[in-house]
Design a protein around this motif. Structure first.
Motif, PDB file in Angstrom:
ATOM      1  N   SER A  45     132.743 110.956  57.841  1.00 52.52           N
ATOM      2  CA  SER A  45     132.850 110.376  56.498  1.00 52.52           C
ATOM      3  C   SER A  45     133.624 109.076  56.609  1.00 52.52           C
ATOM      4  CB  SER A  45     133.573 111.337  55.542  1.00 52.52           C
ATOM      5  OG  SER A  45     132.822 112.514  55.367  1.00 52.52           O
TER       6      SER A  45
ATOM      7  N   PRO B   7     134.910 109.324  50.008  1.00 55.14           N
ATOM      8  CA  PRO B   7     134.268 108.938  51.276  1.00 55.14           C
ATOM      9  C   PRO B   7     132.777 109.244  51.253  1.00 55.14           C
ATOM     10  CG  PRO B   7     136.283 110.193  51.668  1.00 55.14           C
ATOM     11  CD  PRO B   7     135.984 110.303  50.204  1.00 55.14           C
TER      12      PRO B   7
ATOM     13  N   SER C 284     129.188 109.927  53.622  1.00 54.38           N
ATOM     14  CA  SER C 284     128.781 110.462  54.913  1.00 54.38           C
ATOM     15  C   SER C 284     128.004 109.414  55.703  1.00 54.38           C
ATOM     16  CB  SER C 284     127.913 111.703  54.698  1.00 54.38           C
ATOM     17  OG  SER C 284     127.471 112.218  55.934  1.00 54.38           O
TER      18      SER C 284
END
Length: 789
Positions: free
Chosen positions: A353, A365, A367
């Motif tokens: 992340s 965050p 991915s």
């Protein structure tokens, strides 16, 4: 050491030229090399010596000023801060000594007359300038010397160096402020004994003694604390400009000289305490103003602090730490969990992340996995990564954001230009009004004429007027960047609150742009696998979202010849010696309206396949359209898609008007049509075909995931691909417009009220000083409210 630290030449026998640089003794062959090296280190450019590929040419002994500036002409040093644009070089400069709009006007006028200069723009709030010049006609050192010629110090903008300059300026102001404060208290204590109504029987000799003591106590204030005001005033006069320090300096000098005359001749009144307190209040106001400017521009400077200084570069089976700015495309770096990513690149190994809040304003965050891009300055949250560098740090997204924000801050909207002109003319009008007041009072009461004139001069100083607009614009632009909207052109802040219609592209804007293949219908004898590989071959190299749906089916064994892009319709080319076309139903299957998003594949024999595609709506699109309608904004979809998918999207979102199957020229014609009808349109798009309409709209926004040409054509960029930020930007722009009006109303209103009062003798000099300082602080504080939106 066998050679000169700077040029590498052998050290002459008996040479004693040396200096302690960055904690180590360095030896030089001559005083010229020593001076250049000391200047490079003092300016925070010591990394030049760490990363240069060859020694510098021998430095000759030069005049001091040229010696300090000439090293900026070295290409090795310029690569840190100079950009090449259209065969011209461009640099962001930090300028010390700026006080008001008149300073910016003076610099722009003077530098624009230098040979080779194509652009000079100055922002007084951030105390920075953008300079663009032709290296073939002039050198950077010559242009920096031109700044010094008119009394300003300009250096390339380096965030860490600017921090040092700011701290040095703060110390200087505090020292001058301390001298003025202590001297003012002493002068007021002595001056208290000179009030005849309190001490009517005091000995005349003692009164004269107190006057001389007050004079000597005031000299440090006038000769040291108030020196910046005199310098700025003289600099403007010398170059034909009237700045706001001119009335301030005249007021202090007139009052001091008149008091000194009264002291020497033992006649009349003295106002040493007023002069000292005036300097103290002015310096206090300037100090607070400087701190407020720092707050207004610190978002831009802080963005650069996210970029790491070092990176872990793979070298064969090992790794080494190198300066992040030296990374080149193709090199591979490793990033540990919790570390900041040093360059833009693509992930080769790892899944993690990434905190991209410093770029997009989105604090959750996102991915990232193998093959996906990551950006310099963002933080790797979970797992180690191997990243292939795709761009130099100077070309990274964070650098683009910084340049675009600086462009927006330097690009002055109409209201800022009007404010600059008003403040310059206001000083001239103020001086004329002051002279007129003095002449009138000479006839009415000659004893009061001078002090009434002094009150008018001080009370109406246009400090607040010159701060009314630039501070609000700077704070608003910084707040928008913090919220994920990158303003590239300042007129966006003018246009957003007045907009009446938002025009959207469909694919990649209202939809996610993640087009996927749902089904294939064969319409000829061509096998499905062959139809997919031919379609993939035709779409190879295209940046259109539809092209990405076919990329998984490319086999690389079907070269395309005579490939041609048909804007708004599709693509064609020769594959396996046959002409193939891939595109819309309107082009290849006229008269047919598909219920969904479909493209067709055809050759000389006719239609061979139909591909049905899916492209889901953005999650926030429906809410955005609903809120637009609540705010009275009409909505339009302009799309080149002629299928039923466009009707479905418009119906689902409740769009006011749909125009489908339109070419880029038709989109631009629609905007002109709406403009003629009185609409002010905002355009939102992401593709190459949106570039003309983005450039031609009243104001335009590009999606962060859009094409480079779309982002370059747009006036602003949505950094997080979140459409809701359009309304956030509109809210902040409306607030900025409202605060600018409030600032102007206060600044002009205060001057219009205090001028007649001062001219009639109802405002004393000390009260005028207090009012003028308070007026400037009110304007600054009001502008800073934008940072809390």
């Amino acid at each position: 050491m066998s050679g000169c630290f700077h040029c590498g030449e052998p050290l002459p026998a008996g040479a004693e030229f040396s200096a302690l640089l960055e904690g180590e003794p360095r030896h030089f062959c001559c005083p010229g090399c020593q001076a250049v090296a000391e200047t490079i280190i003092d300016c925070g450019l010591g990394s030049y010596y760490q990363h240069r590929t060859s020694t510098a040419p021998k430095a000759d002994a030069l005049p001091d000023e040229l010696r300090r500036l000439q090293h900026y002409d070295l290409d090795e040093i310029q690569q840190d801060f100079v950009l090449e644009r259209d065969h011209l070089r461009e640099v962001q400069l930090s300028i010390s000594g700026l006080t008001c709009a008149a300073c910016a006007w003076l610099i722009e006028r003077h530098l624009s007359q230098e040979p080779g200069v194509s652009l000079i723009q100055v922002n007084t709030t951030t105390e920075r300038a953008r300079l663009r010049w032709d290296q073939r006609q002039t050198r950077l050192s010559t242009l920096l010397a031109a700044f010094a010629h008119i009394g300003y110090q300009a250096r390339p903008f380096l965030p860490h160096q600017q921090e040092q300059d700011y701290n040095r300026e703060v110390r200087s102001y505090l020292l001058r402020l301390g001298v003025a404060g202590i001297a003012s208290m002493q002068v007021m204590m002595v001056g208290f004994a000179l009030y005849e109504d309190l001490f009517p029987d005091i000995d005349p000799g003692l009164v004269q003694l107190f006057r001389w003591v007050s004079l000597w106590l005031s000299i440090p204030v006038m000769g040291y604390s108030a020196l910046p005001f005199y310098r700025n005033a003289w600099r403007g006069l010398k170059n034909g400009a009237l700045n706001m320090d001119l009335p301030v300096s005249l007021a202090m000098l007139f009052a001091f000289i008149a008091s000194m005359y009264a002291t020497v001749t033992a006649t009349g009144e003295v106002y040493y305490e007023c002069v000292s307190m005036f300097a103290f209040l002015l310096l206090t106001g300037r100090f607070l103003e400087m701190r407020a400017k720092r707050r207004a521009s610190e978002t831009t400077a802080n963005l650069t602090h996210h970029i790491p200084m070092l990176a872990r570069l793979e070298t064969g089976h090992d790794e080494q730490e190198v300066a992040a700015r030296t990374l080149q495309p193709g090199q591979i770096v490793r990033v540990s969990p919790g570390a900041v990513i040093p360059a833009d690149g693509d992930i080769l190994e790892g899944k993690t992340s990434v905190d991209e809040s410093m770029l997009t304003g989105e604090h959750l965050p996102v991915s990232r996995k193998v093959g996906e891009p990551v950006f310099a300055g963002t933080t790797n949250v979970e797992s180690p990564l191997r990243i292939r560098v795709s761009r130099r740090l100077a070309d990274a997204r964070v650098s683009e954001i910084l340049r675009a924000q600086d462009d927006a801050l330097l690009d002055k909207p109409k209201v800022a230009l009007l404010a600059d002109q008003l403040s310059r003319y206001f000083v001239a009008a103020l001086l004329l009004a002051t002279l007129g007041t003095y002449l009138v009072w000479l006839q009415l009461d000659a004893d009061r004429a001078f002090w009434v004139m002094l009150s008018v001069l001080v009370a109406t100083c246009p400090c607040a007027l010159s701060l009314a607009t630039p501070t609000a614009l700077t704070v608003a632009t910084s707040r928008l960047t913090q919220g994920g909207v990158l303003v590239r052109r300042a007129h966006v802040l003018d246009t957003l609150p007045k907009a009446t219609r938002i025009v959207f592209d469909k694919t990649g804007t209202l939809t996610q742009g993640k087009v996927a293949l749902a089904s294939v219908t064969l319409l000829g004898e061509l096998p499905e696998s062959q139809a997919l590989t031919i379609a993939a071959a035709l779409e190879t190299g295209s940046e259109h979202p539809i092209a990405r749906a076919f990329l998984p089916y490319a086999d690389g064994n079907r070269p395309v010849q005579q490939r041609q892009n048909h804007v708004g319709r599709g693509v064609s080319g020769m594959v396996d010696n046959h002409e193939w076309r891939l595109g819309s139903a309107a082009w290849l299957n006229p008269g047919v309206t598909d219920a969904g998003l479909c493209v067709y594949l055809a050759n000389e024999q006719g239609l061979q396949a139909r591909f049905e595609l899916t492209d889901p709506l953005r999650a926030e699109a429906a809410e955005l359209v609903r809120r637009c309608h609540e705010q009275g904004l009409k909505t339009t979809i302009l799309t080149g898609d002629g299928s039923g998918q466009a009707d479905k999207v418009a119906a689902t979102l409740g769009i006011t008007e749909l125009r489908k199957n339109v070419a880029p020229d038709d989109k631009l014609a629609y905007l002109h049509e709406r403009a003629n009808a009185g609409d002010i349109c905002l355009m939102v798009g992401d593709g190459i075909n949106d570039a003309p309409v983005l450039a031609g709209a009243h104001a335009s926004f590009a999606m962060a995931g859009g094409t480079d040409i779309a982002k370059n054509s747009a006036d602003a960029i949505l950094l997080g691909d979140d459409l809701q930020r359009l309304l956030m930007a509109r809210h902040i722009a409306a607030a900025a417009r409202r605060i600018i009006k409030q600032n102007f109303s206060w600044a002009l209103g205060y001057n219009l009220v205090v001028l007649p009062l001062a001219a009639m003798g109802h405002v004393s000099p000390w009260f005028a000083m207090l009012g003028m300082s308070a007026s400037s602080l009110i304007v600054m504080s009001n502008s800073l409210r934008l940072s809390r939106l």
